[in-house]
Design a protein around this motif. Sequence first.
Motif, PDB file in Angstrom:
ATOM      1  N   LYS A   4      13.136 -18.563 -44.401  1.00 28.44           N
ATOM      2  CA  LYS A   4      12.931 -17.299 -45.083  1.00 28.44           C
ATOM      3  C   LYS A   4      12.571 -17.657 -46.421  1.00 28.44           C
ATOM      4  O   LYS A   4      13.187 -18.369 -47.170  1.00 28.44           O
ATOM      5  CB  LYS A   4      14.255 -16.448 -44.873  1.00 28.44           C
ATOM      6  N   VAL A   5      11.303 -17.208 -47.016  1.00 29.90           N
ATOM      7  CA  VAL A   5      10.895 -17.428 -48.151  1.00 29.90           C
ATOM      8  C   VAL A   5      11.021 -16.087 -49.153  1.00 29.90           C
ATOM      9  O   VAL A   5      10.503 -15.172 -48.508  1.00 29.90           O
ATOM     10  CB  VAL A   5       9.118 -17.781 -48.257  1.00 29.90           C
ATOM     11  N   VAL A   6      11.325 -16.006 -50.430  1.00 34.75           N
ATOM     12  CA  VAL A   6      11.489 -14.897 -50.991  1.00 34.75           C
ATOM     13  C   VAL A   6      10.969 -15.168 -52.603  1.00 34.75           C
ATOM     14  O   VAL A   6      11.340 -16.077 -52.905  1.00 34.75           O
ATOM     15  CB  VAL A   6      12.972 -14.594 -51.270  1.00 34.75           C
ATOM     16  N   ALA A   7       9.859 -14.553 -52.795  1.00 30.09           N
ATOM     17  CA  ALA A   7       9.410 -14.771 -54.103  1.00 30.09           C
ATOM     18  C   ALA A   7       9.462 -13.434 -54.999  1.00 30.09           C
ATOM     19  O   ALA A   7       9.388 -12.267 -54.462  1.00 30.09           O
ATOM     20  CB  ALA A   7       7.643 -14.760 -53.842  1.00 30.09           C
ATOM     21  N   ILE A  37       6.960  -6.338 -49.170  1.00 31.25           N
ATOM     22  CA  ILE A  37       7.586  -6.292 -50.546  1.00 31.25           C
ATOM     23  C   ILE A  37       8.269  -5.116 -50.444  1.00 31.25           C
ATOM     24  O   ILE A  37       8.065  -4.199 -50.191  1.00 31.25           O
ATOM     25  CB  ILE A  37       6.096  -6.021 -51.424  1.00 31.25           C
ATOM     26  N   VAL A  38       9.579  -5.740 -51.058  1.00 25.81           N
ATOM     27  CA  VAL A  38      10.677  -4.700 -50.870  1.00 25.81           C
ATOM     28  C   VAL A  38      11.289  -4.914 -52.518  1.00 25.81           C
ATOM     29  O   VAL A  38      11.087  -6.115 -53.186  1.00 25.81           O
ATOM     30  CB  VAL A  38      11.662  -4.970 -50.035  1.00 25.81           C
ATOM     31  N   THR A  39      12.110  -3.665 -52.845  1.00 27.46           N
ATOM     32  CA  THR A  39      12.858  -3.678 -54.025  1.00 27.46           C
ATOM     33  C   THR A  39      14.257  -4.710 -53.925  1.00 27.46           C
ATOM     34  O   THR A  39      14.430  -5.072 -52.731  1.00 27.46           O
ATOM     35  CB  THR A  39      13.272  -2.208 -54.314  1.00 27.46           C
ATOM     36  N   GLU A  40      14.950  -5.030 -54.966  1.00 27.61           N
ATOM     37  CA  GLU A  40      15.752  -5.803 -54.826  1.00 27.61           C
ATOM     38  C   GLU A  40      17.108  -5.165 -53.819  1.00 27.61           C
ATOM     39  O   GLU A  40      18.069  -5.919 -53.417  1.00 27.61           O
ATOM     40  CB  GLU A  40      16.304  -6.299 -56.070  1.00 27.61           C
ATOM     41  N   ASP A  41      17.167  -4.010 -54.047  1.00 28.83           N
ATOM     42  CA  ASP A  41      18.028  -3.067 -53.330  1.00 28.83           C
ATOM     43  C   ASP A  41      18.058  -3.231 -51.955  1.00 28.83           C
ATOM     44  O   ASP A  41      19.019  -3.506 -51.036  1.00 28.83           O
ATOM     45  CB  ASP A  41      18.295  -1.671 -53.466  1.00 28.83           C
ATOM     46  N   GLN A  42      16.828  -3.181 -51.565  1.00 22.90           N
ATOM     47  CA  GLN A  42      16.437  -3.343 -49.983  1.00 22.90           C
ATOM     48  C   GLN A  42      16.290  -4.967 -49.267  1.00 22.90           C
ATOM     49  O   GLN A  42      15.924  -5.222 -48.150  1.00 22.90           O
ATOM     50  CB  GLN A  42      15.295  -2.742 -49.507  1.00 22.90           C
ATOM     51  N   LEU A  43      16.644  -5.727 -50.214  1.00 19.88           N
ATOM     52  CA  LEU A  43      16.249  -7.103 -49.923  1.00 19.88           C
ATOM     53  C   LEU A  43      17.235  -7.948 -48.735  1.00 19.88           C
ATOM     54  O   LEU A  43      16.689  -8.474 -47.921  1.00 19.88           O
ATOM     55  CB  LEU A  43      16.421  -8.159 -51.237  1.00 19.88           C
TER      56      LEU A  43
END
Length: 48
Positions: A4-7, A37-43
């Motif tokens: 799982k990659v998160v940038a 592409i999601v916001t930090e709340d939906q991560l």
Amino acid sequence: MAKKVVATLRTGKVSMSKVIKMVKSPKTGAYMFTEQIVTEDQLKDAIK
């Protein structure tokens, strides 16, 4: 084991992240990558 990659993408006040997941296709059985592409709340919901 899938990676799982998160940038992190920061634009102003809203902090966005690009999530890349490897999922298995139900038809062919091959693996493919999905990007969101999601916001930090939906991560956390996006990674599940």
